[in-house]
Write an enzyme that holds these catalytic residues in place. Structure first.
Site, mmCIF file in Angstrom:
data_model
loop_
_atom_site.group_PDB
_atom_site.id
_atom_site.type_symbol
_atom_site.label_atom_id
_atom_site.label_comp_id
_atom_site.label_asym_id
_atom_site.label_seq_id
_atom_site.Cartn_x
_atom_site.Cartn_y
_atom_site.Cartn_z
ATOM 1 N N SER A 685 0.794 -1.222 0.000
ATOM 2 C CA SER A 685 0.000 0.000 0.000
ATOM 3 C C SER A 685 0.831 1.279 0.000
ATOM 4 O O SER A 685 0.298 2.369 -0.086
ATOM 5 C CB SER A 685 -0.973 -0.002 1.166
ATOM 6 O OG SER A 685 -0.298 0.257 2.347
ATOM 7 N N LYS A 728 -5.815 4.191 8.765
ATOM 8 C CA LYS A 728 -4.850 5.047 8.084
ATOM 9 C C LYS A 728 -5.288 6.506 8.131
ATOM 10 O O LYS A 728 -4.488 7.417 8.374
ATOM 11 C CB LYS A 728 -4.684 4.587 6.635
ATOM 12 C CG LYS A 728 -3.913 3.281 6.519
ATOM 13 C CD LYS A 728 -3.868 2.822 5.084
ATOM 14 C CE LYS A 728 -2.992 1.574 4.947
ATOM 15 N NZ LYS A 728 -3.029 1.041 3.593
#
Ligand code: ADP
Length: 785
Positions: A685, A728
């Protein structure tokens, strides 16, 4: 090929041969063996009438009685017969001394004995001056010493003898003759004619053997430790019994048996099981009360009679009340509570607890255990918990057979006894930490426990009779689904509990954890005052976790110190604010990276998911003159490295459009570094963030400091979706970021993010690198640096 430094010379002889079974004779070695086969006796006789020399070659397989020439090795030992002794029967015991190794060149006759022509290779036997050989001799000697040490079977005096040998070949032969080796290994050494080769072969074999012996020793000491423990307990118990006997305390056996029988009557066993237990009880009367067996039987009966065969609590199935209880015990978790109520509703309608098993998945401290406890409370069932973390032995689930001294049932049955009802809520904690190894597969045993088709008669090895687990409501927990064995996972209904946001933690702390700890420490709410900001500071600077376990611990810490203060300083109220917090908890444990002071070239803020919540990653890139190397440093996993390479390939394919020198990948080394790697990170990611940092560094265009991003990159620059969006984004907010770039396909995940966070952050959904660069790079603004 190196030059052999010792001169050799060949010599042929004709000798009678004896094939040896399971023996190898080395030169200089003296040993005796028995000769019984007719051809061998004939060979012996022939040797005795000549010069008493005989050729000894080992058989490839000891079982062959009438060997053909292809059944023995071609290399053997010319030996001198030193003594012969006739034994009863037709056997002769001979004492021989190995003289020299030789190779069979020709077989002259096979009957009445083998007569062979052998070729010796003689090497100058002077003491060598060859450095290589000298060094080899020392290495061999060193490893022989080590071998003696670990093998424990060879007298160390041999070392002395060997160390005095100055001839290299002889040294090798003497060592080989004195250690325990397989026939094939011995033969290998025998077949090495040149002293150097022989030393090398021996050295390799010695090293291998040492390694094996060391492993063996490790295993032995482990096993010994286990046995010692069991034995010790056993002897202590025996001693205790002996003492009791001296004190005349073992006479109660008859009453004890009566008591057992009464208890047995009360449990309505099926006939065959009833009889089995009764037989065991009766055996107590026949055995000496102090015998070891009595102890084993008594232990067994004690287990059988004290299990909750028929005891159960009455279920309360009232959804409204269940909802109240779940709310009473937990803040938030709306979706989770909803799913649990649905689950209970279905059970209520179906009037059975059969069906999939709940699996609560989430990081530590998010309330999995406590939800399971609430379910028990809501249903009016008892609660029992068993951790599966590190369980690798099937016997831990299913018990040891009674033949083992000190055997007890497995942990499932032990837990049932502990809880005392046959229909508890049974929490199997950390099902993802289940291991498996040579002692059997605990997962398959567990599968049987959880399978409604099979668990009605779950059989423990110790009990040796079926126990009905079908009324148990099993609930499992796990930190992640990845390591749960597939067949287990298929039986489960997964409910995910993600981490908490700062706001949620704040609420949990003030509404649940603080009141609970205050009460547990004998304080009351009026005496301890923690402001909201203080709680926030505890959350941010003294804990870093998805759950609230450490938060609860820190609050307990404060309560403890407060209690002490109240008693010592005789104060009635203790107020704790962010400034005084340090006095209670010490210096802050965690810091967070905040956003950069200014827009920088080659530095991009990525977003990462870790098991304890989200974090931001500052990705730094520096290109240097070089030869096209890609250097990656910081705590990065393999997937992350691959993803960096994919990014570079994308940039190469688009160099022109990106206005990057097409030769950058041959003229420059690119160094990507991710500092602050306390928690190792891995996953694809960070792909777009790494690519952006490289492009920024190569084009000298700064990156907007307000931007953070996450997304996987493909070779063509497409942006693929990633996981952990909520965590996140929360991390980005904590760092002070205001613009977050997310993959287009993650747009749906935005719902999970609390409203107050969403308001403060601008989201951009991207599907291609071009869009990423558009948002992140500050082209044409201040790229003069
Ligand atoms: P887990 O089993 O997930 O590791 P626990 O159930 O042991 O976590 O939870 C740790 C502590 O946090 C417990 O005291 C629990 O009551 C508390 N806790 C967790 N989540 C909540 C919540 N949503 N509301 C109130 N207390 C909570």
């Amino acid at each position: 090929m190196e030059q052999e430094s010792l001169k050799k010379e060949m010599k042929n002889r004709r000798l009678p041969l004896i094939p040896l079974r399971g023996l190898t004779v080395f030169p200089y070695m003296v040993l005796h063996f028995d000769v019984g086969r007719e051809r061998s006796i004939n060979a012996l006789e022939e040797a005795m009438v000549n010069d008493q020399l005989i050729f000894l070659a080992s058989q490839r397989e000891a079982e062959v009685n009438l060997p053909n020439p292809e059944d023995f090795y071609q290399v053997g030992t010319i030996s001198k017969i030193k003594q012969m002794l006739k034994l009863p029967g037709d056997t002769i015991r001979v004492l021989v001394e190995g003289i020299n190794r030789a190779r069979i060149k020709e077989i002259h006759q096979e009957e009445p004995y083998f007569m062979v022509e052998v070729e010796e290779e003689n090497y100058e036997t002077e003491i060598t001056t060859d450095r290589d050989i000298e060094a080899l001799m020392r290495s061999v000697l060193g490893s022989f010493e080590q071998y003696i040490e670990v093998s424990n079977k060879i007298s160390p005096e041999i070392l002395l003898t060997v160390s005095e040998i100055e001839m290299p070949g002889r040294m090798a032969d003497t060592i080989a003759a004195n250690i325990n080796l397989k026939q094939s290994q011995k033969q290998e050494i025998l077949e090495a004619f040149s002293p150097k080769e022989r030393l090398e072969t021996l050295y390799r074999i010695l090293l291998e053997e040492i390694e094996i012996l060391e492993i063996e020793q490790k295993i032995n000491s482990r096993v010994k430790k286990q046995i010692n423990k069991v034995q010790k307990e056993y002897y202590l118990r025996e001693q205790l019994k002996a003492i009791q006997k001296e004190l005349g305390e073992d006479e109660g056996i008859v009453e004890e048996v009566d008591e057992f029988k009464q208890k047995l009557q009360k449990i309505k066993f099926p006939k065959d099981i009833h009889e089995k237990v009764e037989r065991e009880i009766d055996r107590l009367l026949k055995l000496s009360p102090s015998s070891a067996e009595t102890g084993v039987i008594r232990n067994y009966i004690d287990w059988v009679l004290n299990l909750p065969w028929n005891k159960e609590t009455k279920d309360k199935l009232d959804l409204k009340q269940s909802a109240e209880i779940l709310n009473e015990d937990h803040y938030g978790l709306e979706k989770v509570k909803e799913r649990i109520l649905e689950y209970l509703a279905i059970r209520q309608l179906a009037k059975s607890m059969k069906g999939p098993i709940l699996c609560l998945v989430g990081p530590p401290g998010v309330g999995k255990t406590s939800i399971a406890k609430s379910i028990a409370r809501a249903l009016n069932r008892k609660f029992v918990r068993m951790s599966l973390g590190g369980v690798r032995d099937e016997a831990e689930i299913r018990g040891h057979r009674r033949t083992y001294v000190g055997a007890i049932p497995g942990r499932i049955i032990s837990s049932m006894r502990q809880v005392g009802t046959k229909n508890p809520v049974f929490l199997l904690d950390e099902i993802d930490k289940l291991a498996s190894d040579f002692r059997g597969d605990p997962a398959s045993a567990l599968l049987e426990v959880l399978d409604p088709e099979q668990n009605a008669d779950f059989t423990d090895h110790f009990l040796e009779m079926p126990f009905n687990l079908s009324k148990v409501m099993f609930v499992t927990t796990a930190n992640s689904l990845d390591t749960i064995p597939r067949p287990l996972l298929d039986r489960m209904e997964v409910i995910r509990i993600a981490g908490y946001t700062e706001e949620e933690k704040l609420n949990i702390a003030s509404k649940y954890l603080l009141p609970k700890q205050v009460k547990e420490h004998g304080l009351d709410e009026k005496t301890v005052k923690l402001s909201e900001n203080t709680l926030r500071d505890i959350i941010n600077y003294y804990t870093r976790e998805s759950g609230v376990r450490n938060l609860e611990r820190q609050i307990a810490n404060i309560c403890r110190k407060t209690a002490k203060k109240i008693i010592e300083d005789k104060v009635s109220v203790v107020r704790i604010n962010p400034k005084t917090l340090k006095k209670y908890l010490g210096n802050p444990i965690y810091r967070y990276e905040l956003i950069n002071a200014k827009d920088e070239v080659g530095i991009v803020r990525g977003l990462a998911w870790t098991p304890v919540g989200g974090d931001t990653l500052s990705i730094e890139v520096t290109p240097m003159k070089g030869s096209g190397k890609l250097v990656l440093t910081g705590q990065l996993g393999d997937v992350m490295k691959e993803s960096a390479k994919a990014g570079i390939s994308y940039i190469r394919s688009r160099a022109e459009a990106l206005k990057i020198d097409a030769n950058f990948h041959t003229d420059l080394d690119i160094h990507i570094h991710i500092p602050e790697g306390a928690i190792p990170k891995d996953g694809p990611s960070a792909g777009i963030a790494m690519a952006t940092a490289v492009i920024s560094a190569l084009t000298n265009v700064p990156v907007d400091k307000q931007v953070a991003m996450t997304g996987e990159i493909t070779l063509r620059g497409r942006v693929l979706p990633i996981g952990g969006v909520k965590e996140k984004v929360l991390a980005a907010k904590r760092a002070g970021i205001t613009k977050v770039l997310l993959p287009q396909d993650n747009e749906k995940d935005i719902e999970d993010i609390p409203e107050n966070v969403r308001r403060k952050i601008q989201f951009f959904f991207v599907s291609h690198m071009d869009q990423v660069l558009g948002h992140a790079l500050k082209r044409g603004e201040n790229n003069e640096n």
